[in-house]
Structure formats: C-alpha cells, structure tokens
Design an enzyme around this catalytic site. Structure first.
Site, PDB file in Angstrom:
ATOM      1  CG  HIS A 295     -14.201-124.087 -18.721  1.00 49.71           C
ATOM      2  ND1 HIS A 295     -14.906-123.379 -17.773  1.00 49.71           N
ATOM      3  CD2 HIS A 295     -14.964-124.066 -19.842  1.00 49.71           C
ATOM      4  CE1 HIS A 295     -16.038-122.938 -18.310  1.00 49.71           C
ATOM      5  NE2 HIS A 295     -16.097-123.350 -19.561  1.00 49.71           N
TER       6      HIS A 295
ATOM      7  CD  GLU B 180     -23.583-129.902 -20.165  1.00 50.89           C
ATOM      8  OE1 GLU B 180     -24.553-129.374 -19.566  1.00 50.89           O
ATOM      9  OE2 GLU B 180     -22.748-129.247 -20.806  1.00 50.89           O
TER      10      GLU B 180
END
Lengths: 327, 357
Positions: free
Chosen positions: A129, A60
């Site tokens: 998450h 990322e």
C-alpha cells in the site's frame, strides 16, 4: 487568504469543475455514499447525485477501463484510486489503453481522463500500500503525471488536469490530506496551476533541494534547520508535475546555487531522481560545484514497522546529513 | 438453456423479413470485400511488405457484417486485434486500412497503429485493441457514455473465445449488469485461443456465454454461419440494450481458416487439415450466403461473380495505393502523443513532454 485542508482543496476543485462542465463525473471506490475513503469527496454525492458521483465495485481494471472508454465518447471522468498502489490491478488499462489510444489511432481518439488518489507510504500500511509510481507512469509517453505538495497547488493542478484533453495522473499523499495552507478564494477568479511549471517554495543561494509531493514539506523542514543550525541557505524547488517536467526551472536553480540534493520519496533505482540527475548532467554539468546527490526511499519494499518507517523515507534528518556532505 | 426460442428459419424473423434484395446483396458484397481484403493483405504480408502481426478474419465474415448491419446512429463498435472485418463492416474504406497495414502515412492511423489498431470515430468505431480482453472495459465505457448522454444506443464489444478467461472481461460483466449498461458482448468463438483449443483453455460445460448467468445477465448462442440467425439474435440483444438498458452476452460460433496470426501460420499443429477443410467446404459463411441468395432468386451466379471480382479489384487497388503511398516522416513520431502539443496550446509550451534531446 483563507486556509484550506489539502483534501478540501481537492474537493473544491472537483466541485467547481462539476459545476463548470456537465461532462465531468467523479468515479471510484467509496467516493459517493461512503463520502470518500479519505473524505476527499465528502458531500459531493449529496450535492450532485448518482449521475455525477459514482460508486464503483472494487474492480480497478473494470471501472478504470470503463472511464477510459467513456472519455473517448466525451465524458470527462475523474477516477479515484483508493491507493495508487492498486495501479497494478489496472495496469493494462492505465498504460496500454489510456496512454496509447491517441497515438495508435493517429490522433483520432482522445482520452481526457484524470486518475487521482494517494501514492506513497508514511502511515505504516506496508509494502503493498506504499508504492510511489510517479516515475513509473511518467515513463509512458501519452501520460501526464503530477504530484502537488500544497492545498493551493493541488486545487489548481486538479482543475487543470480535468480540463486537459490527455490522461493526467494526479499522485496525492495520505499524509498531505490533513495539511493546511492558503488557497485563493473562488471569488477572486479561477485558480489554475499549469502542468509543467515548477515553483520555488523557498528562495535560497547555497544549495538546491529539488522535490515533489510530500518530500517538498520534508525539504522545507530541513531547509529551516540548515539555516538556523548550519547557516546554509537552501533553495527548495517544488516540481509539482513530473511530466511535463519544468526542465528550465531545474537548470536555473542549479545555475544559481551550484549544488543539488534531490529529495524523492520513490526508490532511487530508475526513479524520478535518476531522470533529473541525468537532466542536470546533460544540461548543467558545468555549473556544478559538487556531485548531484539524492535522498530517496531506502531501496527495499516499504517496511511496516511504524517505529522505523520514517527512517526509510527521505526525512529531514537524512536530507540534512546529505546536504552536509556537500558543504 | 439459451433464452431465445429457436426459429426454424431465421429468415422469417422480423428483422430479416424487412430486408430488401439490395440489403441482402449489400451483405454479400461486404463479406466478399472483407475476404478479398484479407487475402490481398496475406499475399503482401507473405511478400514481406508488412511488419508485425496479421490476424486474419477469413471465415468469420458473417459475424461482423451481420451484427454491424444493425447499428444505428448512436450505436458503437469496439473490438480486439482481429479488427479488419469490423473496420470494413462499419464503413472504413479499404485504402486507409490497407495503407495502415503497410505502415504508410496514408494509413487510417498514419502508420502509427498497424493491423491491430484501426479506428474510425466518425463511424462510431473505437478501434482494434491489442491486449486480449483489454477492450472489454472500454466497451463498457462507450455504453456508459451513451447512457450518460441520454442517447438511445448501445455498444457492440467484440472479443475472442480466449478473452473470456481474462479478469477484465469478468469485471466488465459484473459492472455491465450492476450499472445496467447498454453493451452487447459478442464472443466470436472460433474454437481456438491462439493455439490452445477451447476445451483446453476454458472451464465450461455447454458454452462460454452461459457464464453471463453468474452475473444475472441474458445470453444466447448463435450459429455464425447463418447471417439471418446472426442478425435475428443480435437484434434481440441490441433492443434489450436500447429499450431496457440491459447488457447481453452473445456467443457466435464461427471458425478461422488461418492461424491466430500469420506468425503461427502452421495452424495444423493444433488442428487437422481435415477439420479446416470440413469448415471450408460446408460451413463457409460467404459461400452459404451466396447460395442462399441464389436460391431465393435475389442474386444470380454471374452477379455474385461480378461482385466478388469487384471486391478483388478494390482490394488490389488498395494494395497499390498502399505501396505507392509514402512512409511517415521520422519527425511524425512525436505527433499524436499529446493533444495540446499537436494543437500548440499555451500549456504545450510549459514544461517538456519528451526527453530525447
């Protein structure tokens, strides 16, 4: 009007913008050959090829930073984060570079980038998450943050975000991808929804439910029950974007109903709802007949257990209970 | 071992043989300007005229001047917070740079960036960036942009030796190699990651650039005190980027005379005065280049003195300019945050960006 799934509305927005501007590229983990972890980008790679639809490594900080650098040169990347919860891996790029580069350069550099993907929980994916970072990123001047609830809004806001010359972070929701709703036909013109314009999703007179993202749907469910079982006519205001924030629409609905419950899937502490409570206190205090109340995620990391996860989120039952305390 | 066969004398490399005397004198002038700029900045920093940090480049001038001298129309430069040398090398004027250090409205970033954030997109200079290693993915993006636009160019992305241990750098190398992006990572190895020597901060055997091998990437090690060598080896890397769209890691050995920033002025805590004096006396790139040009008959001592004096005068004048410049207006705090607000678009009038009313 035809109906589209939320995920297909996003895809249509991407497809139209890819066609409109050759500088638009779609990047992220699994967006190309795999067709998108949530099938949002399904078919785009087949249509647009390697140059416009780019699979990145699970990296990322690397690929988001790359998108930011490319945007400084005039490329307009739309970056998919598989989960917004992974923002932490790229936080430096998201808040130090994207948010600041225009300011630190005295306006010499621009960063026309879109970061998009699902935020929030609701599918029993546990604490790492299920983050809900709308308020977090809205706290950084230089960034714009939106959280569309319907297929029409997500299409219109996505197209606006791609054309915007500042970084725009679009928070979607896994549970919204499979929802359906009317979306204007492309043949009837460019469907754009401006950032910073809230939308009244249900007119009402007794109380205002102010929400964004999936919470709008929960608020609408609650409003129907409130009407049928308690005779309470609730207005549902969908913020659509968190920054810029439609402050006038918030004040207007408070002045109309004089009672407010904020519905916010993020945690209560320093969350979006805390900001809006302050806003109402500063600008519409005299119009309140009761204290501002909030229904947020319960203040603990997201629980896994699918049996009780919904209890942690602002579900219709909790919204109704809160509204009844003000009745 | 490094792939480039060592030349006995890098002056004989094609890229250097083609240099005119004027080019060589230009490099001397640029290095002298950087040094005088920095010395002047230090004087005024110590005089309490500046805020924040001041990361001085003194001792490393040959790196910026040598590498940037190879840049063409489609080549881009991005660096970290030790950015004054690169800024001047790409062609920024001293006045806006110095005024930025003083936090004045006439500064390159209108006083909003400071010493660590000089930008000049017109000269393809995409800034000094404040987080160690944070600029390395951005450099990747600039290279991506060049390739996307089908231009023949590359990005020179500078980092310090401390940044090689950041995850963002390793992610960048992986993507650079995987996507075949025209980026040259230039590690300016001055031996110290802030106050921690490289031997105490980096796990390595021979050098830092060798880590590129793990990403199947070319690399090289450069003696930064020799401007000819800097140019010769950087040129090979830039050609690789432009012709083959392949990245390279270059490690240029250099030295900084001052601390990591002026905030750690007591650099003697982690290195001896003897070490610093040794570099000043025998490895100073500015003095070595000057001696070289005198030996080559390109420059006389008197001419060199005159150039240096001009650089000093220019630096002093830039400080005067900065001192006499106005500070930004308080209302300007809200400018340059959002493009559409500054440009007063319809969208800017929808909703609110700021919350301090």
């Amino acid at each position: 009007m035809r109906e589209l799934l939320y995920r297909h509305a996003i895809r249509e927005a991407l497809d139209e913008e890819l066609a409109r501007d050759e500088n638009v590229v779609v990047m992220g983990e699994e967006v190309a050959e795999y067709n998108g972890a949530y099938k949002v980008t399904e078919g785009l790679w087949d249509k647009w090829g390697d140059k416009r639809i780019v699979d990145t490594p699970i990296s990322e900080a690397g690929f988001i930073g790359m998108g930011i650098g490319a945007s400084m040169l005039g490329v307009r990347p739309v970056m998919e984060l598989m989960f917004w919860s992974f923002h932490s891996v790229a936080f430096d790029q998201l808040v130090n570079n994207a948010a600041n580069v225009r300011y630190m350069s005295g306006g010499l550099c621009h960063c026309p980038i879109v970061m998009r993907g699902p935020a929030n929980g609701g599918t029993a994916v546990g604490a790492t998450h299920s983050h809900c970072p709308e308020g977090l990123f809205a706290a950084f001047p230089g960034l714009k943050v939106c959280s569309p609830a319907t297929p029409a809004d997500v299409k219109g806001l996505m197209k606006t975000a791609i054309r915007d010359n500042d970084p725009v972070y679009v928070m979607e929701n896994t549970l919204l991808y499979g929802t359906k709703g009317p979306v204007p036909d492309p043949e009837d013109g460019d469907h754009l929804v401006p950032l910073g314009k809230a939308d009244i999703k249900r007119e009402g007179s007794d109380i205002s439910l102010i929400a964004h993202g999936r919470s709008v749907l929960r608020a609408l469910e609650a409003a129907e029950t409130l009407q049928s079982e308690h005779g309470i006519n609730a207005e549902v205001l969908d913020l659509r974007s968190i920054r810029p924030l439609d402050q006038q629409a918030i004040i207007d609905t408070v002045m109309k109903t004089n009672r407010v419950v904020l519905v916010d899937e993020s945690k209560p502490f320093c969350g979006v709802s805390a900001q809006i409570t302050t806003l109402i206190q500063e600008h519409a205090f005299d119009h309140l007949d009761a204290p501002v109340k909030r229904v947020c995620a319960l203040d603990a990391p997201a629980i896994y257990s699918p049996h009780i996860e919904d209890e942690q989120l602002p579900n219709p039952k909790r919204i109704i209970e809160k509204v009844l305390t003000l009745a | 071992m490094p792939p480039t066969p060592a030349l006995k004398d890098y002056a004989q490399a094609d890229v250097n043989r083609s240099l005119t005397p004027e080019d060589k004198i230009h490099f001397f002038r640029e290095m002298a300007r950087i040094r005088r700029f920095e010395q002047t900045a230090l004087k005024h920093y110590n005089g309490g005229k500046m805020g924040g940090f001041l990361h001085l480049y003194i001792g490393q001038e040959s790196v910026a001047v040598g590498t940037v001298s190879l840049c063409g129309e489609h080549d881009h430069v991005i660096t970290a917070y030790r950015c004054h040398g690169h800024a001047l090398a790409v062609g920024m004027e001293m006045n806006p740079c110095m005024a930025e250090l003083f936090g004045k409205a006439t500064g390159a970033s209108k006083g909003k960036g400071g010493s660590m954030h000089l930008f000049d997109p017109e000269n393809n200079f995409w800034g000094g960036h404040g987080i160690v290693g944070g600029q390395t993915p951005l450099g990747l993006g600039l290279a991506y942009g060049v390739k996307y636009k089908n231009q023949e160019g590359c990005c020179l992305c500078y980092l310090g030796d401390g940044a090689v241990n950041q995850g963002a750098f390793h992610e960048s190398l992986n993507i650079a190699a995987l996507f075949e992006l025209p980026v040259v990572y230039v590690i300016e190895n001055n031996g110290y990651s802030m106050g921690t020597s490289q031997t105490r901060s980096s796990a390595y055997k021979h050098c830092l650039a060798q880590r590129a091998e793990a990403y199947d990437m070319e690399w090289d090690v450069v003696n930064g005190e020799d401007l000819y060598e800097v140019r010769a080896k950087t040129q090979i890397a830039m050609e690789r980027a432009k012709k083959e769209s392949k990245p390279t890691v270059l490690e240029i050995d250099t030295y900084r005379y001052y601390g990591h920033s002026v905030a750690d002025a007591n650099a003697k805590k982690y290195r001896t005065p003897e070490e610093i004096n040794q570099y000043r006396a025998h490895h100073d790139p500015l003095r070595l280049w000057r001696r070289r040009l005198v030996e080559e008959g390109v420059l006389t001592e008197e001419q060199a003195d005159a150039i240096d004096k001009e650089a000093k005068q220019e630096a002093n004048a830039s400080a005067t300019f900065a001192i006499e410049s106005p500070a930004p207006e308080v209302a300007e705090i809200f400018d340059d945050v959002y493009w559409e607000t500054d440009n007063n678009t319809e969208a800017a009038n929808t909703g609110r960006h700021f919350f301090n009313d």
